[in-house]
Write an enzyme that holds these catalytic residues in place. Sequence first.
Site, PDB file in Angstrom:
ATOM      1  N   GLU A 117      -5.620   3.614   6.066  1.00  0.00           N
ATOM      2  CA  GLU A 117      -5.290   3.583   4.638  1.00  0.00           C
ATOM      3  C   GLU A 117      -5.631   4.883   3.884  1.00  0.00           C
ATOM      4  O   GLU A 117      -4.823   5.353   3.088  1.00  0.00           O
ATOM      5  CB  GLU A 117      -6.018   2.394   3.989  1.00  0.00           C
ATOM      6  CG  GLU A 117      -5.381   1.987   2.689  1.00  0.00           C
ATOM      7  CD  GLU A 117      -5.939   0.667   2.163  1.00  0.00           C
ATOM      8  OE1 GLU A 117      -5.776  -0.363   2.827  1.00  0.00           O
ATOM      9  OE2 GLU A 117      -6.523   0.684   1.081  1.00  0.00           O
ATOM     10  N   ARG A 174       0.806  -1.234   0.000  1.00  0.00           N
ATOM     11  CA  ARG A 174       0.000   0.000   0.000  1.00  0.00           C
ATOM     12  C   ARG A 174       0.839   1.284   0.000  1.00  0.00           C
ATOM     13  O   ARG A 174       0.371   2.335   0.430  1.00  0.00           O
ATOM     14  CB  ARG A 174      -0.959   0.041   1.205  1.00  0.00           C
ATOM     15  CG  ARG A 174      -1.989  -1.051   1.230  1.00  0.00           C
ATOM     16  CD  ARG A 174      -2.943  -0.991   0.025  1.00  0.00           C
ATOM     17  NE  ARG A 174      -3.979  -1.965   0.147  1.00  0.00           N
ATOM     18  CZ  ARG A 174      -3.890  -3.215  -0.328  1.00  0.00           C
ATOM     19  NH1 ARG A 174      -2.815  -3.597  -0.998  1.00  0.00           N
ATOM     20  NH2 ARG A 174      -4.884  -4.054  -0.161  1.00  0.00           N
ATOM     21  N   SER A 196     -11.079  -0.309   2.544  1.00  0.00           N
ATOM     22  CA  SER A 196     -10.482  -0.613   3.862  1.00  0.00           C
ATOM     23  C   SER A 196      -9.975   0.672   4.504  1.00  0.00           C
ATOM     24  O   SER A 196      -9.166   1.380   3.911  1.00  0.00           O
ATOM     25  CB  SER A 196      -9.309  -1.573   3.710  1.00  0.00           C
ATOM     26  OG  SER A 196      -9.768  -2.789   3.205  1.00  0.00           O
TER      27      SER A 196
HETATM   28  C1  FAD Z   1     -15.446   0.074  -2.268  1.00  0.00           C
HETATM   29  C2  FAD Z   1     -13.950   0.305  -2.293  1.00  0.00           C
HETATM   30  C3  FAD Z   1     -13.110  -0.761  -2.456  1.00  0.00           C
HETATM   31  C4  FAD Z   1     -11.735  -0.581  -2.476  1.00  0.00           C
HETATM   32  N1  FAD Z   1     -10.923  -1.661  -2.607  1.00  0.00           N
HETATM   33  C5  FAD Z   1      -9.586  -1.512  -2.630  1.00  0.00           C
HETATM   34  C6  FAD Z   1      -8.728  -2.640  -2.743  1.00  0.00           C
HETATM   35  O1  FAD Z   1      -9.176  -3.791  -2.837  1.00  0.00           O
HETATM   36  N2  FAD Z   1      -7.403  -2.441  -2.755  1.00  0.00           N
HETATM   37  C7  FAD Z   1      -6.860  -1.191  -2.660  1.00  0.00           C
HETATM   38  O2  FAD Z   1      -5.626  -1.086  -2.673  1.00  0.00           O
HETATM   39  N3  FAD Z   1      -7.645  -0.100  -2.547  1.00  0.00           N
HETATM   40  C8  FAD Z   1      -8.979  -0.217  -2.530  1.00  0.00           C
HETATM   41  N4  FAD Z   1      -9.790   0.879  -2.390  1.00  0.00           N
HETATM   42  C9  FAD Z   1      -9.193   2.220  -2.247  1.00  0.00           C
HETATM   43  C10 FAD Z   1      -9.184   3.045  -3.557  1.00  0.00           C
HETATM   44  O3  FAD Z   1     -10.214   2.665  -4.426  1.00  0.00           O
HETATM   45  C11 FAD Z   1      -7.865   2.934  -4.305  1.00  0.00           C
HETATM   46  O4  FAD Z   1      -6.805   3.340  -3.479  1.00  0.00           O
HETATM   47  C12 FAD Z   1      -7.878   3.787  -5.580  1.00  0.00           C
HETATM   48  O5  FAD Z   1      -6.731   3.518  -6.349  1.00  0.00           O
HETATM   49  C13 FAD Z   1      -7.924   5.283  -5.291  1.00  0.00           C
HETATM   50  O6  FAD Z   1      -8.138   5.937  -6.534  1.00  0.00           O
HETATM   51  P1  FAD Z   1      -8.756   7.386  -6.623  1.00  0.00           P
HETATM   52  O7  FAD Z   1      -8.613   7.843  -8.032  1.00  0.00           O
HETATM   53  O8  FAD Z   1     -10.116   7.410  -6.084  1.00  0.00           O
HETATM   54  O9  FAD Z   1      -7.756   8.204  -5.696  1.00  0.00           O
HETATM   55  P2  FAD Z   1      -8.091   9.397  -4.696  1.00  0.00           P
HETATM   56  O10 FAD Z   1      -8.867   8.877  -3.549  1.00  0.00           O
HETATM   57  O11 FAD Z   1      -8.665  10.549  -5.429  1.00  0.00           O
HETATM   58  O12 FAD Z   1      -6.623   9.776  -4.210  1.00  0.00           O
HETATM   59  C14 FAD Z   1      -5.880   8.859  -3.448  1.00  0.00           C
HETATM   60  C15 FAD Z   1      -4.435   9.364  -3.359  1.00  0.00           C
HETATM   61  O13 FAD Z   1      -3.836   9.345  -4.649  1.00  0.00           O
HETATM   62  C16 FAD Z   1      -3.379  10.650  -5.007  1.00  0.00           C
HETATM   63  N5  FAD Z   1      -3.624  10.792  -6.450  1.00  0.00           N
HETATM   64  C17 FAD Z   1      -4.777  10.520  -7.118  1.00  0.00           C
HETATM   65  N6  FAD Z   1      -4.599  10.717  -8.442  1.00  0.00           N
HETATM   66  C18 FAD Z   1      -3.306  11.120  -8.593  1.00  0.00           C
HETATM   67  C19 FAD Z   1      -2.517  11.507  -9.717  1.00  0.00           C
HETATM   68  N7  FAD Z   1      -2.997  11.492 -10.975  1.00  0.00           N
HETATM   69  N8  FAD Z   1      -1.229  11.890  -9.493  1.00  0.00           N
HETATM   70  C20 FAD Z   1      -0.725  11.907  -8.240  1.00  0.00           C
HETATM   71  N9  FAD Z   1      -1.417  11.582  -7.152  1.00  0.00           N
HETATM   72  C21 FAD Z   1      -2.694  11.182  -7.327  1.00  0.00           C
HETATM   73  C22 FAD Z   1      -4.193  11.616  -4.166  1.00  0.00           C
HETATM   74  O14 FAD Z   1      -3.490  12.828  -3.974  1.00  0.00           O
HETATM   75  C23 FAD Z   1      -4.322  10.818  -2.890  1.00  0.00           C
HETATM   76  O15 FAD Z   1      -3.136  10.941  -2.152  1.00  0.00           O
HETATM   77  C24 FAD Z   1     -11.180   0.728  -2.347  1.00  0.00           C
HETATM   78  C25 FAD Z   1     -12.050   1.809  -2.176  1.00  0.00           C
HETATM   79  C26 FAD Z   1     -13.418   1.608  -2.151  1.00  0.00           C
HETATM   80  C27 FAD Z   1     -14.327   2.786  -1.979  1.00  0.00           C
END
Ligand code: FAD
Length: 363
Positions: A345, A165, A238
């Site tokens: 997380e 992570r 999570s």
């Molecule tokens: C129902 C559910 C299930 C999930 N299951 C998992 C799982 O199984 N495994 C897992 O690892 N995660 C899981 N997640 C967490 C999440 O979906 C992931 O971490 C996902 O990759 C986050 O993507 P996001 O675009 O929404 O990022 P955001 O929430 O918008 O941002 C997360 C982080 O990434 C940074 N960021 C985003 N885009 C960029 C970019 N282009 N450049 C630089 N930094 C950036 C942001 O600044 C922040 O620090 C889950 C979440 C939910 C709601």
Amino acid sequence: MNIHSSILLAPYTTFKIGGPAKFFCEIKDQFDALTAFEFAKKENLSVFVLGGGSNLLVSDRGFNGLVIRVVNRGVEVIKQDNSGVSIRVASGENWDEFVSFCVKNGWWGLENLSHIPGSTGAIAVQNVGAYGQEAKNVIDSVTVFDTATNQILSFKNSDCGFAYRTSIFNTSQKGRYIIFDIIFKLKKTEAPILSYKDLAEWFENKFPDLEKIRNAVIQIRDRKFPFPTEAKKGNAGSFFKNLQLNAEQYGILKEAVVREFSLEAWEKLDTKVFKEGSLYKIPTAFLLELCGLKGVEIGGACINANQPLVIVNKTGEATSSDVVEVAKTVLNTLKSRLGVCVNIEPELLGFSQSELRDLGRVL
Ligand SMILES: Cc1cc2nc3c(=O)[nH]c(=O)nc-3n(C[C@H](O)[C@H](O)[C@H](O)COP(=O)(O)OP(=O)(O)OC[C@H]3O[C@@H](n4cnc5c(N)ncnc54)[C@H](O)[C@@H]3O)c2cc1C
């Protein structure tokens, strides 16, 4: 590119929680990024880069800075032969739509990472992992905009510091780089990963194809906690990370579990522990259950019943303080009863130093 003021962030998160950003813009390329950063510098603002908001908890007070949402699009096959394919994907592409596209094309590697919300760029940030697969195993390289030098750089997989992570993007270089695209290297030959218990049980000794694995992952995930399509089921996946302990810490945990609960409880936990190198990977969900934390509910937020690592916006009207109080209850109980410090997380945005400290984020 327009820069807007006072934009409510809750709708941009899967928790559906959070106040306004002082300023907000959407960027498609490095020129937009330059403009946004110049604006932030002129106005002396902190900057936060947003993807799909699915790994994020925003404070009810909002964020007194500039939120930059990356919305570039594009999927391009850049190389392929009989055995594999390299695909460049823009950060703003929806992750699960891209996974579905790869599965339909018969490309192996992403199917276990199905049904995870958010954008593609963020996949590299926390080295997203699920069901026996991790982003680091399929990422070839990452293209970024370096906000310190205004240059576009390409990082090889080995430059990204991927671990459980984490990557350089959420640790040593946090906030410095905007990820613009990722090149994935996938296989055209069958490569099912069925080592994860749930998938192994689902398929027993059968040899499923890509579509079947994706469908199984979706169904297994949906049984555990809600996909956040509406506010009432809002969550960030999570909320608590699993524990990674060395042999000495593992021994201390054993003493605590036997003292607080029983030898039987320890024996049950021991069967769920996964050893990787010298580290013991402990399922935090089991510790939460043991400590009776499954039923915790404060205001509109609660611990999810089937998968207690998840905090859910149960009423659709939970505040960030409700979520923080639930999280604090969990962290403090695990610390006082079992002596373990569990990390959280999601990213936290707009919180005070003392709130961050309470949640174990020391700046
Ligand atoms: C129902 C559910 C299930 C999930 N299951 C998992 C799982 O199984 N495994 C897992 O690892 N995660 C899981 N997640 C967490 C999440 O979906 C992931 O971490 C996902 O990759 C986050 O993507 P996001 O675009 O929404 O990022 P955001 O929430 O918008 O941002 C997360 C982080 O990434 C940074 N960021 C985003 N885009 C960029 C970019 N282009 N450049 C630089 N930094 C950036 C942001 O600044 C922040 O620090 C889950 C979440 C939910 C709601």
